[in-house]
Scaffold this motif. Structure first.
Motif, PDB file in Angstrom:
ATOM      1  N   ALA A  11       0.822  -1.215   0.000  1.00  0.00           N
ATOM      2  CA  ALA A  11       0.000   0.000   0.000  1.00  0.00           C
ATOM      3  C   ALA A  11       0.852   1.259   0.000  1.00  0.00           C
ATOM      4  O   ALA A  11       0.368   2.332  -0.356  1.00  0.00           O
ATOM      5  CB  ALA A  11      -0.927  -0.013   1.217  1.00  0.00           C
ATOM      6  N   THR A  12       2.135   1.149   0.367  1.00  0.00           N
ATOM      7  CA  THR A  12       3.009   2.322   0.441  1.00  0.00           C
ATOM      8  C   THR A  12       3.502   2.786  -0.931  1.00  0.00           C
ATOM      9  O   THR A  12       4.039   3.874  -1.050  1.00  0.00           O
ATOM     10  CB  THR A  12       4.234   2.028   1.324  1.00  0.00           C
ATOM     11  N   LEU A  13       3.317   1.953  -1.968  1.00  0.00           N
ATOM     12  CA  LEU A  13       3.746   2.351  -3.309  1.00  0.00           C
ATOM     13  C   LEU A  13       2.672   3.189  -3.983  1.00  0.00           C
ATOM     14  O   LEU A  13       1.475   2.933  -3.814  1.00  0.00           O
ATOM     15  CB  LEU A  13       4.036   1.115  -4.166  1.00  0.00           C
ATOM     16  N   PRO A  14       3.069   4.177  -4.764  1.00  0.00           N
ATOM     17  CA  PRO A  14       2.067   4.979  -5.498  1.00  0.00           C
ATOM     18  C   PRO A  14       1.297   4.098  -6.473  1.00  0.00           C
ATOM     19  O   PRO A  14       1.871   3.214  -7.119  1.00  0.00           O
ATOM     20  CB  PRO A  14       2.915   6.006  -6.254  1.00  0.00           C
ATOM     21  N   SER A  15       0.006   4.335  -6.600  1.00  0.00           N
ATOM     22  CA  SER A  15      -0.830   3.480  -7.455  1.00  0.00           C
ATOM     23  C   SER A  15      -0.393   3.546  -8.916  1.00  0.00           C
ATOM     24  O   SER A  15      -0.421   2.548  -9.617  1.00  0.00           O
ATOM     25  CB  SER A  15      -2.303   3.860  -7.321  1.00  0.00           C
ATOM     26  N   GLY A  16       0.034   4.697  -9.378  1.00  0.00           N
ATOM     27  CA  GLY A  16       0.503   4.807 -10.759  1.00  0.00           C
ATOM     28  C   GLY A  16       1.712   3.925 -11.010  1.00  0.00           C
ATOM     29  O   GLY A  16       1.862   3.319 -12.069  1.00  0.00           O
ATOM     30  N   PHE A  17       2.575   3.821 -10.025  1.00  0.00           N
ATOM     31  CA  PHE A  17       3.763   2.987 -10.149  1.00  0.00           C
ATOM     32  C   PHE A  17       3.372   1.521 -10.248  1.00  0.00           C
ATOM     33  O   PHE A  17       3.905   0.774 -11.067  1.00  0.00           O
ATOM     34  CB  PHE A  17       4.693   3.224  -8.960  1.00  0.00           C
ATOM     35  N   THR A  18       2.454   1.100  -9.393  1.00  0.00           N
ATOM     36  CA  THR A  18       2.055  -0.308  -9.411  1.00  0.00           C
ATOM     37  C   THR A  18       1.356  -0.655 -10.727  1.00  0.00           C
ATOM     38  O   THR A  18       1.514  -1.761 -11.230  1.00  0.00           O
ATOM     39  CB  THR A  18       1.150  -0.651  -8.217  1.00  0.00           C
ATOM     40  N   GLN A  19       0.624   0.277 -11.287  1.00  0.00           N
ATOM     41  CA  GLN A  19      -0.012   0.036 -12.583  1.00  0.00           C
ATOM     42  C   GLN A  19       1.036  -0.098 -13.683  1.00  0.00           C
ATOM     43  O   GLN A  19       0.915  -0.952 -14.563  1.00  0.00           O
ATOM     44  CB  GLN A  19      -0.997   1.153 -12.908  1.00  0.00           C
ATOM     45  N   GLU A  20       2.078   0.731 -13.628  1.00  0.00           N
ATOM     46  CA  GLU A  20       3.158   0.638 -14.610  1.00  0.00           C
ATOM     47  C   GLU A  20       3.868  -0.708 -14.480  1.00  0.00           C
ATOM     48  O   GLU A  20       4.187  -1.340 -15.482  1.00  0.00           O
ATOM     49  CB  GLU A  20       4.169   1.776 -14.424  1.00  0.00           C
ATOM     50  N   CYS A  21       4.112  -1.146 -13.262  1.00  0.00           N
ATOM     51  CA  CYS A  21       4.793  -2.427 -13.034  1.00  0.00           C
ATOM     52  C   CYS A  21       3.966  -3.592 -13.564  1.00  0.00           C
ATOM     53  O   CYS A  21       4.527  -4.561 -14.077  1.00  0.00           O
ATOM     54  CB  CYS A  21       5.081  -2.626 -11.552  1.00  0.00           C
ATOM     55  N   ALA A  22       2.680  -3.510 -13.424  1.00  0.00           N
ATOM     56  CA  ALA A  22       1.804  -4.586 -13.883  1.00  0.00           C
ATOM     57  C   ALA A  22       1.922  -4.807 -15.384  1.00  0.00           C
ATOM     58  O   ALA A  22       1.692  -5.910 -15.888  1.00  0.00           O
ATOM     59  CB  ALA A  22       0.353  -4.294 -13.504  1.00  0.00           C
ATOM     60  N   ALA A  23       2.322  -3.760 -16.125  1.00  0.00           N
ATOM     61  CA  ALA A  23       2.443  -3.870 -17.577  1.00  0.00           C
ATOM     62  C   ALA A  23       3.811  -4.391 -18.021  1.00  0.00           C
ATOM     63  O   ALA A  23       4.014  -4.657 -19.199  1.00  0.00           O
ATOM     64  CB  ALA A  23       2.186  -2.496 -18.215  1.00  0.00           C
ATOM     65  N   LEU A  24       4.756  -4.581 -17.097  1.00  0.00           N
ATOM     66  CA  LEU A  24       6.099  -5.022 -17.454  1.00  0.00           C
ATOM     67  C   LEU A  24       6.191  -6.533 -17.605  1.00  0.00           C
ATOM     68  O   LEU A  24       5.447  -7.276 -16.967  1.00  0.00           O
ATOM     69  CB  LEU A  24       7.100  -4.567 -16.379  1.00  0.00           C
ATOM     70  N   SER A  25       7.140  -6.958 -18.416  1.00  0.00           N
ATOM     71  CA  SER A  25       7.385  -8.397 -18.579  1.00  0.00           C
ATOM     72  C   SER A  25       8.154  -8.914 -17.361  1.00  0.00           C
ATOM     73  O   SER A  25       8.664  -8.136 -16.555  1.00  0.00           O
ATOM     74  CB  SER A  25       8.210  -8.650 -19.851  1.00  0.00           C
ATOM     75  N   ALA A  26       8.259 -10.223 -17.260  1.00  0.00           N
ATOM     76  CA  ALA A  26       8.994 -10.823 -16.144  1.00  0.00           C
ATOM     77  C   ALA A  26      10.459 -10.367 -16.148  1.00  0.00           C
ATOM     78  O   ALA A  26      11.024 -10.046 -15.100  1.00  0.00           O
ATOM     79  CB  ALA A  26       8.908 -12.351 -16.214  1.00  0.00           C
ATOM     80  N   ASP A  27      11.093 -10.319 -17.342  1.00  0.00           N
ATOM     81  CA  ASP A  27      12.487  -9.856 -17.422  1.00  0.00           C
ATOM     82  C   ASP A  27      12.618  -8.405 -17.005  1.00  0.00           C
ATOM     83  O   ASP A  27      13.557  -8.035 -16.298  1.00  0.00           O
ATOM     84  CB  ASP A  27      13.033 -10.035 -18.846  1.00  0.00           C
ATOM     85  N   GLN A  28      11.689  -7.570 -17.427  1.00  0.00           N
ATOM     86  CA  GLN A  28      11.734  -6.158 -17.039  1.00  0.00           C
ATOM     87  C   GLN A  28      11.546  -5.998 -15.531  1.00  0.00           C
ATOM     88  O   GLN A  28      12.200  -5.171 -14.911  1.00  0.00           O
ATOM     89  CB  GLN A  28      10.659  -5.370 -17.796  1.00  0.00           C
ATOM     90  N   LEU A  29      10.667  -6.791 -14.948  1.00  0.00           N
ATOM     91  CA  LEU A  29      10.458  -6.737 -13.502  1.00  0.00           C
ATOM     92  C   LEU A  29      11.710  -7.171 -12.748  1.00  0.00           C
ATOM     93  O   LEU A  29      12.076  -6.565 -11.730  1.00  0.00           O
ATOM     94  CB  LEU A  29       9.262  -7.598 -13.094  1.00  0.00           C
ATOM     95  N   ARG A  30      12.399  -8.209 -13.221  1.00  0.00           N
ATOM     96  CA  ARG A  30      13.645  -8.637 -12.575  1.00  0.00           C
ATOM     97  C   ARG A  30      14.712  -7.537 -12.670  1.00  0.00           C
ATOM     98  O   ARG A  30      15.432  -7.271 -11.715  1.00  0.00           O
ATOM     99  CB  ARG A  30      14.149  -9.934 -13.190  1.00  0.00           C
TER     100      ARG A  30
END
Length: 104
Positions: free
Chosen positions: A9-28
């Motif tokens: 909950a401490t992360l900005p919602s816009g950031f979490t939405q951006e992360c959700a669109a990333l691939s597994a390699d990009q997330l790593r």
């Protein structure tokens, strides 16, 4: 099938939405970058705190700790301890110095 993890909950919602669109390699890659950035900022904060600290600190540093080493305070089991940390090539070395005073 496992459920997708919930973002803190401490992360900005816009950031979490951006992360959700990333691939597994990009997330790593993002995780590696975030860890490196956090370590850098913690190191910078320690160095800044050292500059602001008093020059009257006792010189009880073991001979194995280089003169330019950073001194960090770690809380372990409700006790505070001082460690010298320095870079040796690609590795970060650490050496116990002693208990930290309450006024450190």
């Amino acid at each position: 099938m496992a459920e997708e993890p919930t973002a803190p909950a401490t992360l900005p919602s816009g950031f979490t939405q951006e992360c959700a669109a990333l691939s597994a390699d990009q997330l790593r890659n993002l995780a590696k970058y975030a860890e490196s950035l956090a370590e850098y900022r913690e190191r910078e904060a320690r160095l800044e705190a050292e500059v602001e600290s008093s020059d009257e600190a006792p010189d009880d540093t073991p001979d194995e700790v280089p003169a330019g080493a950073s001194v960090t305070i770690k809380d372990i089991n409700d006790n505070r301890y001082r460690y010298g940390q320095w870079r040796d090539g690609d590795k970060i070395k650490s050496k116990y110095i002693g208990p930290a005073n309450l006024d450190d």
